[in-house]
Design a protein around this motif. Structure first.
Motif, PDB file in Angstrom:
ATOM      1  N   ARG B  61      41.672  37.815  33.801  1.00  0.00           N
ATOM      2  CA  ARG B  61      42.900  37.304  34.421  1.00  0.00           C
ATOM      3  C   ARG B  61      43.306  35.984  33.785  1.00  0.00           C
ATOM      4  NH1 ARG B  61      46.107  40.872  35.782  1.00  0.00           N
ATOM      5  NH2 ARG B  61      47.354  39.028  35.425  1.00  0.00           N
ATOM      6  N   TYR B  77      37.888  40.750  24.947  1.00  0.00           N
ATOM      7  CA  TYR B  77      38.660  41.151  26.124  1.00  0.00           C
ATOM      8  C   TYR B  77      38.338  42.608  26.479  1.00  0.00           C
ATOM      9  CZ  TYR B  77      42.477  42.232  29.257  1.00  0.00           C
ATOM     10  OH  TYR B  77      43.196  42.641  30.344  1.00  0.00           O
ATOM     11  N   HIS B  84      33.551  45.253  33.054  1.00  0.00           N
ATOM     12  CA  HIS B  84      34.032  44.996  34.421  1.00  0.00           C
ATOM     13  C   HIS B  84      34.140  46.309  35.191  1.00  0.00           C
ATOM     14  CE1 HIS B  84      36.662  43.856  37.742  1.00  0.00           C
ATOM     15  NE2 HIS B  84      37.578  44.699  37.296  1.00  0.00           N
ATOM     16  N   TRP B 148      36.052  51.881  30.455  1.00  0.00           N
ATOM     17  CA  TRP B 148      34.951  52.535  31.188  1.00  0.00           C
ATOM     18  C   TRP B 148      35.018  54.034  31.002  1.00  0.00           C
ATOM     19  CZ3 TRP B 148      34.366  55.642  35.731  1.00  0.00           C
ATOM     20  CH2 TRP B 148      35.557  56.053  36.327  1.00  0.00           C
ATOM     21  N   HIS B 397      42.825  49.439  42.374  1.00  0.00           N
ATOM     22  CA  HIS B 397      42.250  48.275  43.048  1.00  0.00           C
ATOM     23  C   HIS B 397      42.580  48.280  44.537  1.00  0.00           C
ATOM     24  CE1 HIS B 397      41.590  46.701  38.937  1.00  0.00           C
ATOM     25  NE2 HIS B 397      40.565  46.126  39.510  1.00  0.00           N
ATOM     26  N   PHE B 401      39.246  47.977  45.912  1.00  0.00           N
ATOM     27  CA  PHE B 401      39.008  46.665  46.495  1.00  0.00           C
ATOM     28  C   PHE B 401      39.447  46.671  47.950  1.00  0.00           C
ATOM     29  CE2 PHE B 401      37.621  42.428  45.460  1.00  0.00           C
ATOM     30  CZ  PHE B 401      37.988  41.765  46.607  1.00  0.00           C
ATOM     31  N   ARG B 457      48.264  49.131  30.610  1.00  0.00           N
ATOM     32  CA  ARG B 457      47.000  48.506  30.977  1.00  0.00           C
ATOM     33  C   ARG B 457      46.148  48.293  29.726  1.00  0.00           C
ATOM     34  NH1 ARG B 457      43.572  53.529  33.637  1.00  0.00           N
ATOM     35  NH2 ARG B 457      41.869  52.037  33.636  1.00  0.00           N
ATOM     36  N   ARG B 458      45.044  47.621  29.900  1.00  0.00           N
ATOM     37  CA  ARG B 458      44.063  47.394  28.836  1.00  0.00           C
ATOM     38  C   ARG B 458      44.668  46.658  27.641  1.00  0.00           C
ATOM     39  NH1 ARG B 458      41.219  53.355  29.078  1.00  0.00           N
ATOM     40  NH2 ARG B 458      39.794  52.857  30.742  1.00  0.00           N
TER      41      ARG B 458
END
Ligand code: HEA
Ligand code: HEA
Ligand code: CUA
Ligand SMILES: [Cu+2]
Lengths: 203, 545, 338
Positions: B61, B77, B84, B148, B397, B401, B457-458
């Motif tokens: 971030r 990164y 992560h 991942w 997330h 999360f 993303r990424r």
């Protein structure tokens, strides 16, 4: 409270039962674990079939499989499944001698199978990295061979333990049973594998 | 009253195994076979990995605070984002929720003294340690950088050593969950106290059962795929090398056949926690016990047949995209049943706003949003646009999360008194909740917009037009980092100094509350007998009638 | 509250929720401008889901908040709530409603997908599809180019192209313009087979039916134009296609959406949608200006480092110099860390 507390005597009895139960659970555990193992093989099988469907020639020229030796090997492995079962039947009658005899024969057959496979590898004339087919061939048969090897170790383990007086008996044979189940599993996987890799090349 | 019974009648006159009265601190660092020790080992290690994975997220971030790639080397990164994701999934949520809470609670909830195979259980925990070591160690070799998901051919040509270590790590973690799954299935199936029927089984156990079945069938397929990848990298095969005839999309099928179910591995146990926490603190029986139990099994079954929704833009034929659109959408139905049942459980209750309850309600609030964005992703036409964008990052997330992590926190607050014998401090707990809730929404809500408007993303570098929104996300992420501190302080302090909790601090009805806090080594001196359902709240209303 | 009858409440809430949901669904402003024929299809679909989603969200969250306030424990009350364990009609209701919604969405998906051309990639009638696919089988199985054109081979071909084909109105017709798109770390190369033009940017005329034949040289990339709402992976060893009609002149970003290495984020270029006249002018200018030979492109890039490969095109293709610098950096990394 969902529960109230039991009286002493009864729960002591429970504990005894629980211990008894434990024996059975190992067999059940193995069966469930084997479902999982089977899915790993299933992953390879599916991959194999997809690659077969996608390829123009499968197996490509020059990497054909040999049929006779594996066929003999198959007969040996499949019949060993019957042999090992006699060992199981014997121990259920309390016959440790019979158990030892049949398990020894099974072990010998397993060893012959493995040697046959090594011989096959040595004489095929292509290796792991030759092409996509040989990749699949060696990976799948090799992975199965590893399982045969583990099964062999289990059988030898049973034989080793059976030397001790009273280690196995008519009522006490979980280890024997587990080795047998594992061996059957290895056998079943082989049958599928043999059909896919070898028999499918015939059609 | 149960307590009284114990001391009155069960005067410590039987012990099946030989063990000390109480474990010493160093027992927690050994190959201990006690399910409660193993549960705590899982919880503590996985939380440590959460912090490590979280720090990686903070680094990412920080990099994303500006459009240019200026803070981290782009390859680093990628290594951070890969690890992560991997750590959060394989070393935090899965071992924390299933290994941690599952091990600690399942035997206690079903009235067993331990799991069916204690040694296997310990082994399952200990193989997660090399998994973590391999992942962290891979940074000495550049770190795995292919995400991942590790799609070949990228994973075949970048950082080979680190990638191989990553593969081995996942294989270890997978072994752990397969061993755990076998253990849970047998334990729940066979080790319940004789007086417990299936319909008296706490819903957490149902959830763990469904999770275990799913893990059992899907994990080995991932292992197969990864073994092939390992061979491609190190032994010259070409399963996924297109120039030699390999098929790169085949890897994606093998990967997602596991990794889609893996997302349910990460939410089903959490759903189980929800079904335990909500009735207790709302003082009402769970609404629709059967519906919740069976919907877990439905999710588990349907969840095995939706994996292609991650591959709508890969080389998948049209019929496949349509079939998997429909199957994906269907998952919303059983999930909705659960959500509605929990809301109905709140309805007419007498809600106690403990920290555990706050986290449970926070989960409800956020998971719905994450689930709804999931449904939009499930339809191929829309997914074509937002696939591999921050919209997906926002979706997962919210469910991971806002869902999984909030659920684990709810579980922490709920069972901490049982595990340690001390309450967590409620004031700090509420501070923790407020910070986390705000932080989560600040970090992940704006990402929806980012993705829809065109940020993939990424990436370590992005269009300047997205900077403002990204800075909000970054601010939120650091707030999330801060939010961990009150929890850490609280947990460490309360473990020994918190207000003492009795055997049943929340006045709950499931079996784990019938023993001391913390429970004795074999859980009960005499096994409990089940006389009523696990959620029999409000009985006094019935007697009045 | 007691005075107002329950149906009235329900009605009011229903109306308010509906109004808010529709407002949100059509005014969220989250989607970028629409520049392709497919974009409105996708957006309509998304907006409808946004309406449904907002409604569901409001109802569920509303119920939660209502419970939180209404059913909070009052001071001094330590009793339990009413022991209600279930309600079959209610449960059937909330199983049925989502089921109906998702079935509806499923059907709608199929329809939109079909209109977008999702069912016709690599259409059989299409010569070019054949050629590509043939080359494709060649690469996969080692069959030479002159494989007999058997029905099986044809079938194999039809299967081998993925992506989006002709949209419903154009079904059966071949595209107005074909462009071969090749992804590599970290650039897109566009080749116009009809004119031999090679470029680092995609130029297309507005309102023309354009077909991109997408391939990848090294790893998976993904061709995405947010304003077109279209995305398709470029997959080594597989051929994919994207057919679209650009509806609005302008310049839009082409984004690589699949992680493809360290500089994945920098793998971007533009698509320039011209008016037909402008496009013709562009073509004429490029053809006059000694076109890049197609042979150069056919060179095996694996033999060259990316920067070597791209360097000659730097000016001609408009590949930006900064990118090339990064590329050489990236390939240096590759050498250290292959
Ligand atoms: C805990 C983890 C978790 C959970 C529970 C979910 C749940 C769901 N997910 Fe998610 N998902 C992930 C974790 C999770 N996901 C991750 C990690 C990724 C990214 C992987 C990667 O690429 O790195 C991902 C990616 C992902 C994709 C791929 C996107 C892409 O890459 O393009 C899709 C597409 O279909 C999807 C769909 C869904 C759906 C339909 C659900 C459903 O289960 C949701 C169901 C819930 C609800 C719908 C809400 C409650 C229900 C109601 C209120 C009833 C009424 C509702 C309706 C009628 C709609 N998810
Ligand atoms: C359960 C899973 C989970 C969790 C909890 C998180 C948590 C977080 N994640 Fe995520 N994330 C994933 C799973 C998860 N993530 C996955 C699967 C991916 C995809 C990876 C891929 O693409 O391959 C991903 C990707 C991902 C991205 C996209 C990267 C990209 O595509 O380029 C981002 C970007 O913002 C992000 C951010 C965050 C943030 C800010 C948090 C925050 O919640 C973190 C909060 C921070 C902390 C909790 C740290 C606190 C620590 C301290 C304060 C220090 C104290 C230390 C000591 C005492 C030692 N994550
Ligand atoms: Cu090319 Cu990302
Ligand atoms: Cu999924």
């Amino acid at each position: 409270m969902q529960g109230t507390v039991d009286s002493n005597s009864q729960s002591a009895g429970d504990a005894a039962i629980a211990h008894e139960e434990h024996q059975d659970l190992r067999v059940l555990g193995l069966l469930i674990f084997l479902c999982s193992e089977f899915l790993m093989f299933a992953g390879f099988f599916v991959l194999f079939l997809v690659y077969r469907a996608e390829a123009a020639a499968w197996p490509p020229e020059g990497t054909e499989v040999e049929l006779l030796l594996p066929a003999i090997n198959t007969v040996i492995l499949v019949s060993s499944s019957f042999v090992i079962h006699y060992g199981d039947v014997a121990i259920k009658k309390g016959d440790v001698g019979g158990l030892r005899k049949w398990y020894l024969i099974t072990a010998a057959m397993g060893a012959v199978f493995l040697c046959g496979q090594i011989y096959e590898y040595a004489t095929l004339g292509y290796g792991l990295t030759t092409n996509l087919f040989s990749n699949c061939f060696y990976l799948m048969t090799g992975f199965h061979g590893l399982h045969v090897f583990i099964g062999l170790l289990l059988i030898l383990g049973v034989l080793w333990r059976s030397r001790r007086e009273g280690h196995y008996g008519a009522e006490k044979h979980t280890g024997v049973e587990m080795a047998e189940i594992y061996w059957h599993f290895v056998d079943i996987v082989w049958i599928v594998l043999f059909s896919l890799i070898y028999l499918l090349t015939l059609i | 009253m149960a307590q009284a019974n114990l001391t009155d009648r069960g005067a410590g006159n039987f012990s099946v195994h030989h063990h000390p009265e109480k474990w010493k601190w160093y027992d927690y660092f050994t190959f201990n076979v006690d399910h409660k020790v193993i549960g705590i080992q899982y919880l503590v290690t996985s939380f440590a990995f959460y912090l490590i994975g979280g720090l990686m997220a903070l680094a990412m971030r920080a990099e994303l605070a500006t459009p240019n790639s200026d803070l981290l080397d782009p390859n680093l990164y990628n290594a951070f984002l890969t690890n992560h994701g991997t750590i959060m999934i394989f070393l935090w949520i899965v071992p924390g929720a299933i290994g941690g809470f599952g091990n600690y609670l399942v035997p206690l909830m079903i009235g067993a003294r331990d799991m069916a195979f204690p040694k296997l259980n310990a082994l399952a925990f200990w193989v997660t340690i090399p998994a973590g070591a391999l992942l962290l160690g891979s940074f000495f070799f550049g770190g795995a950088q292919a995400g991942w998901t590790s799609y070949p051919p990228l994973s075949l040509i970048t950082a080979n050593t680190a990638q191989s270590m990553w593969i081995l790590a996942i294989v270890f973690a997978g072994t752990s969950s397969i061993l755990g799954a076998v253990n849970f299935i047998i334990t729940i199936w066979k080790m319940r106290v004789p007086s417990m029927d299936w319909d008296q089984l706490p819903l957490f156990c149902w959830a763990i059962l469904a999770t275990s079945i799913l893990a059992l069938f899907s994990t080995p397929v991932l292992a197969a795929g990864l073994v092939l990848l390992l061979f491609d990298i190190n032994f010259g095969t070409s399963f996924f090398k297109p120039d030699a005839g390999g098929d790169v999309v085949m890897y994606q099928h093998l990967f997602w056949f596991y990794s889609h179910p893996a997302v349910y591995l990460m939410i089903l146990p959490i759903f189980g926690i929800m079904s335990e926490v909500i009735p207790v603190h709302a003082r009402k029986p769970i609404f629709g016990y059967k519906a919740i139990a069976y919907s877990s099994l439905t999710i588990c079954l349907v969840g095995l047949f939706v994996w292609v929704h991650h591959m709508f833009t890969s080389g998948t034929p049209p019929w496949m995209r349509m079939f998997f659109t429909v199957s994906t959408l269907i998952v919303a139905v059983p999930t909705g049943v659960k959500i509605f049942s929990w809301v109905a459980t709140l309805w007419g209750g007498k809600i106690r706003y403990t920290s555990a309850m706050l986290f449970a309600i926070g989960l409800l609030v956020m998971f719905v949003l994450g689930g709804l964005s999931g449904v939009t992703l499930g339809t191929a036409p829309v997914d074509i646009h937002v696939h591999d964008t921050y919209y997906v990052v926002a979706h997962f997330h919210y469910v991971l999360f806002g869902g999984s992590v909030f659920g684990i926190y709810a579980g922490f607050y709920h069972w901490f008194p049982k595990i340690t014998g001390h309450y967590l401090n409620e004031g700090l707990g509420k501070l923790h909740f407020v910070l986390t809730f705000i932080g989560t929404n600040l970090t992940f809500l704006p990402m929806h917009q980012l993705g829809l408007q065109g940020m993939p993303r990424r990436v370590a570098m992005y269009d300047p037009q997205f900077q403002t929104i990204n800075q909000i996300c970054t601010f939120g992420a650091f707030l999330l980092g801060v939010s961990v501190l009150p929890f850490l302080i609280n947990a460490i302090w309360s473990w020994s100094r918190g207000a003492k909790a009795g055997g049943n601090p929340w006045d709950a009805k499931t079996l784990e509350w019938t023993t001391d806090s913390p429970p004795a080594i074999e859980n009960w001196e005499v096994l409990p007998v089940v006389t009523q359902g696990p959620y029999a709240y409000g009985e006094e209303h019935l007697t009045v009638e | 509250m007691k005075q107002i009858p329950a149906p009235l409440w329900t009605l009011t809430v229903g109306v308010v929720v509906t109004v808010i949901s529709f407002w949100v669904g059509y005014n969220h402003g989250f989607l970028p401008e629409q520049a392709s024929a497919q974009a409105p299809l996708v957006d309509d679909f998304f907006n409808i889901m946004m309406v449904i989603g907002t409604a569901l969200f409001l109802v569920v969250e509303g119920a939660i908040v209502y419970c939180m306030i209404q059913f909070r424990r009052r001071k001094g009350d330590d009793s339990d709530g009413l022991p209600i364990e279930g309600n079959l009609p209610l449960e059937a209701f909330w199983t049925a409603i989502p089921a109906v919604i998702v079935i509806g969405l499923g059907i709608y998906s199929v329809q939109v997908f079909q209109e977008m051309g999702g069912f016709s990639p690599g259409g059989l009638e299409h010569d070019h599809g054949m050629m590509i696919a043939q080359a494709h089988t060649g690469a996969m199985g080692g069959v030479s180019e002159d494989t007999p054109d058997t029905p099986e081979a044809r079938q194999q071909l039809a299967k081998a192209v993925y992506g989006f084909g002709a949209s419903i109105d154009n079904e059966g017709r071949s595209a107005d313009l074909e462009v071969n798109v090749s992804g590599m770390q970290y650039a897109w190369i566009f080749t116009y087979p009809d004119t031999g033009i090679v470029d680092g940017e995609l130029h297309v005329p507005v309102d023309a039916d354009v077909q991109l034949n997408i391939s990848a040289q090294d790893v998976i990339h993904s061709f995405w134009v947010p304003q077109f709402r279209l995305k398709q992976d470029a997959i080594p060893g597989k051929d994919t296609e994207l057919r679209f009609v650009a509806t609005k002149p302008g310049t839009y970003p082409v984004v690589c959406a699949e992680l493809c290495g360290g500089y994945h984020g920098a793998m971007r270029t533009q698509v320039i949608v011209h008016t037909p006249e402008d496009f013709q002018a562009w073509v004429d200018q490029r053809v006059a200006q000694a076109p890049m030979s197609v042979d150069a492109i056919a060179q095996n890039p694996a033999d060259l480092s990316d920067s070597d490969y791209l360097a000659p095109y730097e000016t001609a293709l408009g590949v930006d110099a900064r990118l090339v610098a990064q590329l050489s950096q990236a390939s240096a990394d590759d050498i250290i860390n292959p």
